[in-house]
Scaffold this active site. Structure first.
Site, PDB file in Angstrom:
ATOM      1  N   ASP A  18       0.873  -1.178   0.000  1.00 58.16           N
ATOM      2  CA  ASP A  18       0.000   0.000   0.000  1.00 58.16           C
ATOM      3  C   ASP A  18       0.904   1.221   0.000  1.00 58.16           C
ATOM      4  O   ASP A  18       2.109   1.124   0.268  1.00 58.16           O
ATOM      5  CB  ASP A  18      -0.875  -0.017   1.273  1.00 58.16           C
ATOM      6  CG  ASP A  18      -1.730   1.242   1.396  1.00 58.16           C
ATOM      7  OD1 ASP A  18      -2.322   1.660   0.394  1.00 58.16           O
ATOM      8  OD2 ASP A  18      -1.791   1.815   2.501  1.00 58.16           O
ATOM      9  N   SER A  19       0.307   2.366  -0.235  1.00 57.19           N
ATOM     10  CA  SER A  19       1.058   3.613  -0.161  1.00 57.19           C
ATOM     11  C   SER A  19       1.548   3.890   1.257  1.00 57.19           C
ATOM     12  O   SER A  19       2.451   4.699   1.448  1.00 57.19           O
ATOM     13  CB  SER A  19       0.171   4.760  -0.638  1.00 57.19           C
ATOM     14  OG  SER A  19      -1.035   4.762   0.099  1.00 57.19           O
ATOM     15  N   CYS A  81      -4.381  -1.241  -1.953  1.00 57.31           N
ATOM     16  CA  CYS A  81      -4.547   0.203  -2.107  1.00 57.31           C
ATOM     17  C   CYS A  81      -5.496   0.427  -3.273  1.00 57.31           C
ATOM     18  O   CYS A  81      -5.259  -0.074  -4.373  1.00 57.31           O
ATOM     19  CB  CYS A  81      -3.189   0.845  -2.393  1.00 57.31           C
ATOM     20  SG  CYS A  81      -3.272   2.615  -2.720  1.00 57.31           S
ATOM     21  N   GLU A 161      -5.310   8.739   9.837  1.00 60.37           N
ATOM     22  CA  GLU A 161      -3.939   8.632  10.355  1.00 60.37           C
ATOM     23  C   GLU A 161      -3.767   9.419  11.648  1.00 60.37           C
ATOM     24  O   GLU A 161      -2.917   9.088  12.483  1.00 60.37           O
ATOM     25  CB  GLU A 161      -2.949   9.103   9.289  1.00 60.37           C
ATOM     26  CG  GLU A 161      -2.998   8.187   8.094  1.00 60.37           C
ATOM     27  CD  GLU A 161      -1.777   8.252   7.220  1.00 60.37           C
ATOM     28  OE1 GLU A 161      -0.805   8.925   7.564  1.00 60.37           O
ATOM     29  OE2 GLU A 161      -1.813   7.590   6.174  1.00 60.37           O
ATOM     30  N   CYS A 204     -11.453   3.085  -0.266  1.00 63.43           N
ATOM     31  CA  CYS A 204     -10.128   3.543   0.153  1.00 63.43           C
ATOM     32  C   CYS A 204      -9.764   2.762   1.404  1.00 63.43           C
ATOM     33  O   CYS A 204     -10.615   2.547   2.274  1.00 63.43           O
ATOM     34  CB  CYS A 204     -10.149   5.039   0.459  1.00 63.43           C
ATOM     35  SG  CYS A 204      -8.581   5.646   1.136  1.00 63.43           S
ATOM     36  N   HIS A 206      -8.183   3.496   3.977  1.00 63.54           N
ATOM     37  CA  HIS A 206      -8.276   4.193   5.260  1.00 63.54           C
ATOM     38  C   HIS A 206      -9.705   4.246   5.804  1.00 63.54           C
ATOM     39  O   HIS A 206      -9.903   4.475   6.991  1.00 63.54           O
ATOM     40  CB  HIS A 206      -7.787   5.637   5.126  1.00 63.54           C
ATOM     41  CG  HIS A 206      -6.302   5.790   5.075  1.00 63.54           C
ATOM     42  ND1 HIS A 206      -5.536   5.262   4.070  1.00 63.54           N
ATOM     43  CD2 HIS A 206      -5.447   6.418   5.919  1.00 63.54           C
ATOM     44  CE1 HIS A 206      -4.266   5.570   4.297  1.00 63.54           C
ATOM     45  NE2 HIS A 206      -4.183   6.267   5.406  1.00 63.54           N
TER      46      HIS A 206
HETATM   47  N1  DGL Z   1      -4.186   3.627   0.273  1.00 66.59           N
HETATM   48  C1  DGL Z   1      -4.850   4.683  -0.464  1.00 66.59           C
HETATM   49  C2  DGL Z   1      -6.112   4.125  -1.136  1.00 66.59           C
HETATM   50  O1  DGL Z   1      -6.642   3.099  -0.767  1.00 66.59           O
HETATM   51  C3  DGL Z   1      -5.176   5.877   0.404  1.00 66.59           C
HETATM   52  C4  DGL Z   1      -3.982   6.663   0.858  1.00 66.59           C
HETATM   53  C5  DGL Z   1      -3.263   7.395  -0.251  1.00 66.59           C
HETATM   54  O2  DGL Z   1      -3.803   8.366  -0.811  1.00 66.59           O
HETATM   55  O3  DGL Z   1      -2.164   6.999  -0.554  1.00 66.59           O
HETATM   56  O4  DGL Z   1      -6.588   4.715  -2.065  1.00 66.59           O
END
Ligand code: DGL
Length: 286
Positions: A18-19, A81, A161, A204, A206
């Site tokens: 993931d990011s 992600c 976060e 998403c 998060h």
């Molecule tokens: N992990 C990203 C997503 O699911 C969210 C966080 C980001 O913008 O990197 O889209």
């Protein structure tokens, strides 16, 4: 860059990236679905967020993340992600044809189509995910007449976060984003009759941690689809692991990040339930 090659055996770990920390919601669902498997999780915390970056940049970063995991001998790559799943799956699959590359959007879209009676579906995600239209396309492939309302909820990422996942601030922001989507349905009312969506996809990684705040500002009849859970089921099925399968691994996780072990460990608590220890996280350079 030539693709890394590594022998992937059936007992090799499952790679997840993931990011940053959001993909931990997907990892948690994967571990519940397959408790005996070993995982390697990579969070590209040095370059988070991906959701506001161009698709070209997201593809470039994603190929580097995948390369690092493939070099460690993973047998399957889970793209935990939504932003990456929206733009980089074809490039990842082309670069790594020998392993299954599984994203979160197709499973989330399938779950939404199955959950919705009216086929009027709302999707929330990052700017990249919503702007690229990946969920709309995936939903319409399964249900051509579906109406899809996409809304980018960028602030949710920072709030998750920060740990502001419930209470007045979370609810106020959720209301600001979601009231227009469900306008006319009325709080506590049923959604379908008014023409508002009857299903909401948390598109998403998060957003599942904000579900309480989200739930409090949308009509109670709306079904919420979490792409983390549906993706975990898709991974289990792709790997041919039955619900009661004998474990191939030890249920371990190797933690990798590209920056900030202390922050990663602290924020992980919101996403995993218990925070990791910073010294359990290996910092790598992509
Ligand atoms: N992990 C990203 C997503 O699911 C969210 C966080 C980001 O913008 O990197 O889209």
């Amino acid at each position: 860059v030539a693709p890394a090659t590594a022998m992937a055996s059936s007992a090799a770990p499952i790679g997840v990236f993931d990011s940053g920390v959001g993909g931990l919601t997907v990892l948690r669902a994967l571990r519940i679905a397959m408790p005996g498997e070993d995982f390697i999780y990579l969070g590209d915390t040095a370059r988070l967020p991906y959701g506001t970056k161009s698709a070209d940049t997201v593809v470039r970063y994603s190929l580097q993340c995948a390369e690092a995991l493939v070099a460690r001998g993973i047998r399957c790559l889970v793209v935990a992600c939504n932003t990456v799943s929206a733009s980089a799956l074809p490039a990842l699959r082309a670069r790594h044809p020998g392993i299954a590359v599984i994203g979160v959007i197709e499973p989330g879209a399938a779950a939404a189509v199955a959950a919705s009676q009216s086929q009027h579906i709302a999707v929330i995600g990052t700017e990249g995910t919503i702007g690229g239209g990946a969920y709309s396309a995936a939903i319409r492939r399964l249900s051509p007449a579906a109406r899809v309302a996409g809304t980018a909820c960028s602030l949710f990422v920072a709030m998750a976060e920060e740990g502001w996942v419930a209470g007045p601030i979370a609810e106020a922001v959720a209301r600001r984003y979601l009231e227009p989507v469900f306008a006319g349905a009325g709080m506590g009312a049923s959604s379908g009759a008014s023409g508002a969506p009857d299903t909401l996809v948390l598109g998403c990684t998060h957003f599942p941690v904000l579900v309480e705040a989200i739930r409090s500002v949308i009509p109670c009849s709306v079904r919420i689809v979490d792409s983390a859970e549906t993706a975990a089921t898709a991974v289990r099925q792709t790997l041919g692991i039955g619900p009661a399968a004998a474990a191939l691994g030890r249920g371990s996780v190797q933690w990798l990040a590209t920056d900030g072990a202390v922050r990663f460990a602290r924020v992980s608590g919101t996403f995993l339930g218990t925070a990791l220890a910073a010294d359990a996280i290996e910092i790598i350079d992509l």
